[in-house]
Structures are given as structure tokens and as C-alpha cells.
Design a protein around this motif. Structure first.
Motif, short mmCIF file in Angstrom:
data_model
loop_
_atom_site.label_atom_id
_atom_site.label_comp_id
_atom_site.label_asym_id
_atom_site.label_seq_id
_atom_site.Cartn_x
_atom_site.Cartn_y
_atom_site.Cartn_z
N ARG A 84 0.83 -1.22 0.00
CA ARG A 84 0.00 0.00 0.00
C ARG A 84 0.86 1.27 0.00
O ARG A 84 0.55 2.24 -0.69
CB ARG A 84 -0.92 0.00 1.23
N GLU A 85 1.93 1.25 0.77
CA GLU A 85 2.80 2.42 0.83
C GLU A 85 3.52 2.67 -0.49
O GLU A 85 3.73 3.82 -0.88
CB GLU A 85 3.80 2.27 1.97
N LEU A 86 3.89 1.59 -1.17
CA LEU A 86 4.52 1.75 -2.47
C LEU A 86 3.56 2.36 -3.48
O LEU A 86 3.97 3.17 -4.34
CB LEU A 86 5.01 0.38 -2.99
N ALA A 87 2.29 2.00 -3.39
CA ALA A 87 1.30 2.56 -4.31
C ALA A 87 0.99 4.01 -3.99
O ALA A 87 0.78 4.83 -4.89
CB ALA A 87 0.03 1.72 -4.26
N ALA A 88 0.98 4.34 -2.69
CA ALA A 88 0.57 5.69 -2.29
C ALA A 88 1.74 6.68 -2.20
O ALA A 88 1.58 7.86 -2.52
CB ALA A 88 -0.14 5.62 -0.94
N TYR A 89 2.91 6.21 -1.79
CA TYR A 89 4.04 7.12 -1.55
C TYR A 89 5.33 6.57 -2.17
O TYR A 89 6.29 6.23 -1.46
CB TYR A 89 4.25 7.32 -0.04
N PRO A 90 5.39 6.44 -3.48
CA PRO A 90 6.58 5.86 -4.11
C PRO A 90 7.85 6.67 -3.86
O PRO A 90 8.93 6.09 -3.71
CB PRO A 90 6.21 5.84 -5.60
N GLU A 91 7.74 8.00 -3.83
CA GLU A 91 8.94 8.84 -3.60
C GLU A 91 9.50 8.60 -2.20
O GLU A 91 10.72 8.49 -2.02
CB GLU A 91 8.60 10.32 -3.78
N HIS A 92 8.61 8.53 -1.24
CA HIS A 92 9.05 8.29 0.14
C HIS A 92 9.71 6.92 0.27
O HIS A 92 10.74 6.77 0.96
CB HIS A 92 7.87 8.39 1.11
N LEU A 118 16.44 -1.19 -8.55
CA LEU A 118 15.83 -2.34 -7.89
C LEU A 118 14.32 -2.19 -7.78
O LEU A 118 13.57 -3.15 -7.98
CB LEU A 118 16.44 -2.52 -6.50
N MET A 119 13.86 -0.97 -7.49
CA MET A 119 12.43 -0.76 -7.38
C MET A 119 11.75 -0.82 -8.74
O MET A 119 10.60 -1.25 -8.85
CB MET A 119 12.15 0.59 -6.71
N ALA A 120 12.46 -0.45 -9.78
CA ALA A 120 11.89 -0.56 -11.13
C ALA A 120 11.75 -2.03 -11.52
O ALA A 120 10.81 -2.41 -12.24
CB ALA A 120 12.78 0.17 -12.13
N HIS A 121 12.67 -2.86 -11.05
CA HIS A 121 12.63 -4.29 -11.37
C HIS A 121 11.57 -5.02 -10.53
O HIS A 121 10.74 -5.77 -11.06
CB HIS A 121 14.01 -4.91 -11.13
N ASP A 122 11.60 -4.82 -9.20
CA ASP A 122 10.65 -5.47 -8.29
C ASP A 122 10.63 -4.67 -6.99
O ASP A 122 11.39 -4.97 -6.06
CB ASP A 122 11.07 -6.92 -8.03
N ALA A 123 9.76 -3.69 -6.94
CA ALA A 123 9.75 -2.77 -5.79
C ALA A 123 9.41 -3.50 -4.49
O ALA A 123 10.10 -3.33 -3.48
CB ALA A 123 8.75 -1.64 -6.04
N LEU A 124 8.36 -4.32 -4.51
CA LEU A 124 7.96 -5.02 -3.29
C LEU A 124 9.04 -6.01 -2.85
O LEU A 124 9.33 -6.14 -1.66
CB LEU A 124 6.63 -5.73 -3.50
N GLY A 125 9.63 -6.71 -3.81
CA GLY A 125 10.69 -7.66 -3.48
C GLY A 125 11.89 -6.97 -2.87
O GLY A 125 12.49 -7.47 -1.91
N ALA A 126 12.26 -5.80 -3.39
CA ALA A 126 13.40 -5.07 -2.86
C ALA A 126 13.13 -4.60 -1.44
O ALA A 126 13.98 -4.74 -0.55
CB ALA A 126 13.72 -3.87 -3.76
#
Length: 228
Positions: A84-92, A118-126
Motif C-alpha cells: 500500500r505504501e509503495l502505491a501511495a508514496y513511491p517517492e518516500h 531495484l524498485m523498477a525491477h521489483d519494488a515489493l521484493g526489494a
């Protein structure tokens, strides 16, 4: 070519297997010695040992399943929050990853670029790996943990029972005690070898605690046997 062979990939299954087998040997041998010291005949000693094996295996399976389920629930909750945080606050989230890599020794420019790629490849995994410490090898697997613990406990518990079947009644206590200690030493040494640690230290450590448990249980059995 220099090839490094590490042992850390064995931590998950090795911990469960050693814990289960060690508990199986110690608890079953201690139960047998406690009952034998009370003056019970070999048939009833064997029945008590079998009951201890079944109860112990089920207890290990249930306990491991519940505890690992709790770990899995926590991991899933953390991953869902991170999603959820990656979807809402990617810059943070990018700033968080950058700070993690800076703390590990990268300069800020390189850390920011590493985090971006790394986040471009797999943000949640990173984020799962570097922020939460959750990896494929360390992720909780409740069912596997339960079966592994029950199986390893059963294998460990069967060994003292076999000694009861084999040993003459006159030396049953000494046979079970000595044989179980030898098994504990071998278990400690084998687990240490599999994990790349000192076989001597592991063997001494596990045999000391096993001897203490068996001695105390045999003392209780002898006390109540005399009292009866």
C-alpha cells in the motif's frame, strides 16, 4: 575460479530437524528413565515411551505450526502494508531504500540509483528483502515446519525405544542412558558439521543438557518409586 560454499541456506530446515530430534531423544529417554527408576517393568516402560513419542510429536507439530503461523501472519501484514505504501508514496519509499543503502556504505548518489533500479525491477521484493528482512529462504512455512518437527521428533524418540527392546532388564537404565547420550553426541556433531560449526563444542553442549534432563527425571522416578 573461486567458489564459496556457505551453509546459511540450511538454517531453516537444520534448526527444525535438530530441535525435533534432540527433543525426541531427550524427552523420551528421560521419560523412560523416570519410569524405569520407579521400578516399573519393561512392558509398561515401553508403553509409556510410545505414548511419550506420540504426545511429543503432536505437541511439536502443533507448537511449531502455531508459532510459524504467527510469523507468517506478521510477514503477510508487513508485506501488505508495504504494498500500500509503495502505491501511495513511491517517492518516500525510494528515499527509504536510498537511506538503507547509504547506511550500508554506498554514497548517496549511487544508493539512489541502486534503489531506483531495484524498485523498477521489483519494488515489493526489494523492500521485502532490504527493509523487512523477508526472503524466500527465511519466509515462514507453517505446514512444512510442523511436519518437519513431528518427523524429526519421532525419529529421535524411536531410538531410545529401540534400546528398551534390546537391553536386558538388569541394565536397562544404564543402556538407555548411555545409548541416548551417545546418540545426542552424534546428533550434535552431525548438526555442527552440516552447519559448518565445531563438532566437539556442539556434541558436548547437547550431551550436557541431555544428561542433566535424564538425571533429574530419573531422580524423580526413583524418589516416587521409593515413596510408593
Amino acid at each position: 575460479m573461486h567458489i564459496e560454499r556457505h551453509k546459511n541456506h540450511r538454517i531453516g530446515w537444520l534448526r527444525a530437524a535438530v530441535l525435533g530430534a534432540n527433543d525426541g531423544i531427550v524427552s523420551t529417554a528421560s521419560l523412560i528413565l523416570g519410569v524405569a527408576a520407579a521400578g516399573v517393568d519393561a512392558k509398561h516402560i515401553l508403553i509409556a515411551g510410545i505414548a511419550g513419542l506420540v504426545a511429543g510429536a503432536m505437541s511439536m507439530a502443533a507448537g511449531e505450526y502455531v508459532s510459524v503461523c504467527s510469523q507468517a501472519d506478521t510477514e503477510h501484514a508487513d508485506l501488505e502494508r508495504e504494498r500500500r505504501e509503495l502505491a501511495a508514496y513511491p517517492e518516500h519509499e525510494h528515499e527509504e531504500m536510498t537511506a538503507i543503502y547509504v547506511e550500508r556504505g554506498l554514497d548517496e548518489t549511487l544508493a539512489a540509483e541502486v534503489a531506483r533500479q531495484l524498485m523498477a525491477h521489483d519494488a515489493l521484493g526489494a523492500h521485502s528483502r532490504d527493509e523487512l528482512g523477508i526472503t524466500d529462504t527465511s519466509a515462514a512455512r507453517p505446514v512444512l515446519a510442523a511436519f518437519s518437527s513431528a518427523a524429526s521428533f519421532s525419529v529421535g524418540a524411536i531410538l531410545p525405544l529401540l534400546l528398551v527392546l534390546w537391553a536386558p532388564a538388569a541394565v536397562l537404565i544404564w543402556t538407555v542412558a548411555g545409548g541416548s547420550l551417545l546418540l545426542l553426541v552424534l546428533l550434535g556433531a552431525l548438526s555442527a558439521r552440516a552447519g559448518g560449526a565445531s563438532m566437539l563444542v556442539a556434541g558436548v553442549r547437547v550431551s550436557f543438557w541431555g544428561a542433566l534432563a535424564m538425571g533429574l527425571t530419573a531422580g524423580v522416578g526413583a524418589l516416587f518409586g521409593v515413596a510408593a
